[in-house]
Design a protein around this motif. Sequence first.
Motif, PDB file in Angstrom:
ATOM      1  N   HIS A 204       0.821  -1.203   0.000  1.00 42.57           N
ATOM      2  CA  HIS A 204       0.000   0.000   0.000  1.00 42.57           C
ATOM      3  C   HIS A 204       0.864   1.265   0.000  1.00 42.57           C
ATOM      4  CE1 HIS A 204      -3.332   2.691   0.915  1.00 42.57           C
ATOM      5  NE2 HIS A 204      -2.636   3.172   1.929  1.00 42.57           N
ATOM      6  N   GLU A 205       1.884   1.289   0.863  1.00 41.87           N
ATOM      7  CA  GLU A 205       2.696   2.493   1.015  1.00 41.87           C
ATOM      8  C   GLU A 205       3.531   2.781  -0.226  1.00 41.87           C
ATOM      9  OE1 GLU A 205       2.534   4.618   3.406  1.00 41.87           O
ATOM     10  OE2 GLU A 205       1.090   3.447   4.571  1.00 41.87           O
ATOM     11  N   ARG A 207       2.770   1.600  -3.480  1.00 38.93           N
ATOM     12  CA  ARG A 207       1.952   1.799  -4.678  1.00 38.93           C
ATOM     13  C   ARG A 207       1.281   3.169  -4.697  1.00 38.93           C
ATOM     14  NH1 ARG A 207      -1.154  -4.027  -4.701  1.00 38.93           N
ATOM     15  NH2 ARG A 207       0.496  -5.255  -5.729  1.00 38.93           N
ATOM     16  N   THR A 208       0.849   3.644  -3.542  1.00 43.81           N
ATOM     17  CA  THR A 208       0.085   4.892  -3.486  1.00 43.81           C
ATOM     18  C   THR A 208       0.866   6.088  -4.025  1.00 43.81           C
ATOM     19  OG1 THR A 208      -1.213   4.066  -1.623  1.00 43.81           O
ATOM     20  CG2 THR A 208      -1.179   6.447  -1.977  1.00 43.81           C
TER      21      THR A 208
END
Length: 414
Positions: A204-205, A207-208
Amino acid sequence: MPETPPLAPEASPPGWAGPDSFKVPSTMRPTIRMRLTLLYGGMFLIAGVVLLTIIYMLAAEALRNTGSGLRITDGYGLRFSSDVCPAVGQAQTVSQFNSIVESCLDTQRNAALTALLHRSLVALVGLAVIAFAFGYAMAARVLSPLGYITRTARRVAGADLSRRIELDGPDDELKELADTFDEMLERLERAFTAQQRFVGNASHELRTPLAINRTLLEVHLSDPGVTVELQQLGRTLLATNERSEKLVEGLLLLARSDNQIVERKPVDLAEVASQAIDQARSEADGKKVEIRGECREAVVAGNGVLLERIALNLLQNAIRYNVPEGGWVQVDSGIQHGQAFLSVVNTGPLVPAYEIDNLFEPFRRLRTERTGSDKGVGLGLSITRSVARAHGGTVIALPRLEGGLDVRCTLPIQ
């Protein structure tokens, strides 16, 4: 993928001497050695008693039958006869009679001892067979917890770290081994859970911000008032961002594929290969590489997305590392020697045999470790090997004499 560092031992509270402080001293425990000693000692003791009883009965019967046929029929006229010792009838004097009788008794004793020896050997062989069978059965009974531990370990090897042995029984070496194994499994489960949590958070960290950067760059490039210099810079940054996204996806896939696949479904390697060929067709046409081969049905149990990644990585690797003109890639699938296979053979530069192992390492390419290349991020073969291992298979690469590679992925059939 870097190895997970070992977990530091947890601090013990004051006054706590550890779990060993509650255990019974080893000299007082019913150890396996003591139990086996008592078991087999008692077994052979009983066998010895039975053997001695049989020998005693056989000897008593033999000695009782020894002198039953010797009898004096006429003592007054020195005339003797015996069915067992016929030579007694030839005796003329008392001394001759005693000598003949002594010889007959010796003969009878030897015959009795010989018969006793033969029967004792037969009895001993029979008791030995019974003792070994009884001992084998008892050993299996005593060591049955080891089989239970082994079966549990095999289930754990299938990536089911939630299982525990929880062995019941006396506090002996086997239970101590099972408890130690349970403690190790608990620590491993915590470590893998932490790793999965880290992979999820990292996904998540990472890709965002990359997705945000891509969106901002695309918005600025779509502005008609942007100068040529800024457009060129934006396209360069967009290509760098896209490369970073591929690198992150590859790292995350490599981290996930190192574990065993828990949920498996039937997957046809022929269909997987066809999907990969369709995705790589445009790239192959651009590099003027011909794709050929025969994909036969080969159903395996696994994750379709990850298996498609194997085929796509091998195919893209074969296309990108090919000859400038007249190159080809052959993709085959099927079942051979009881296992499913996916084979990708390509033309290309000569590959030394000693470089094959390096190609499967992350970020490694032929004679270089740089990642600054338009051919990929250097994770294709690493991911392929990890996914194959997660499915219980193998990947083998062999250099071709004419140049290029012959890569074969072998997987167990369903």
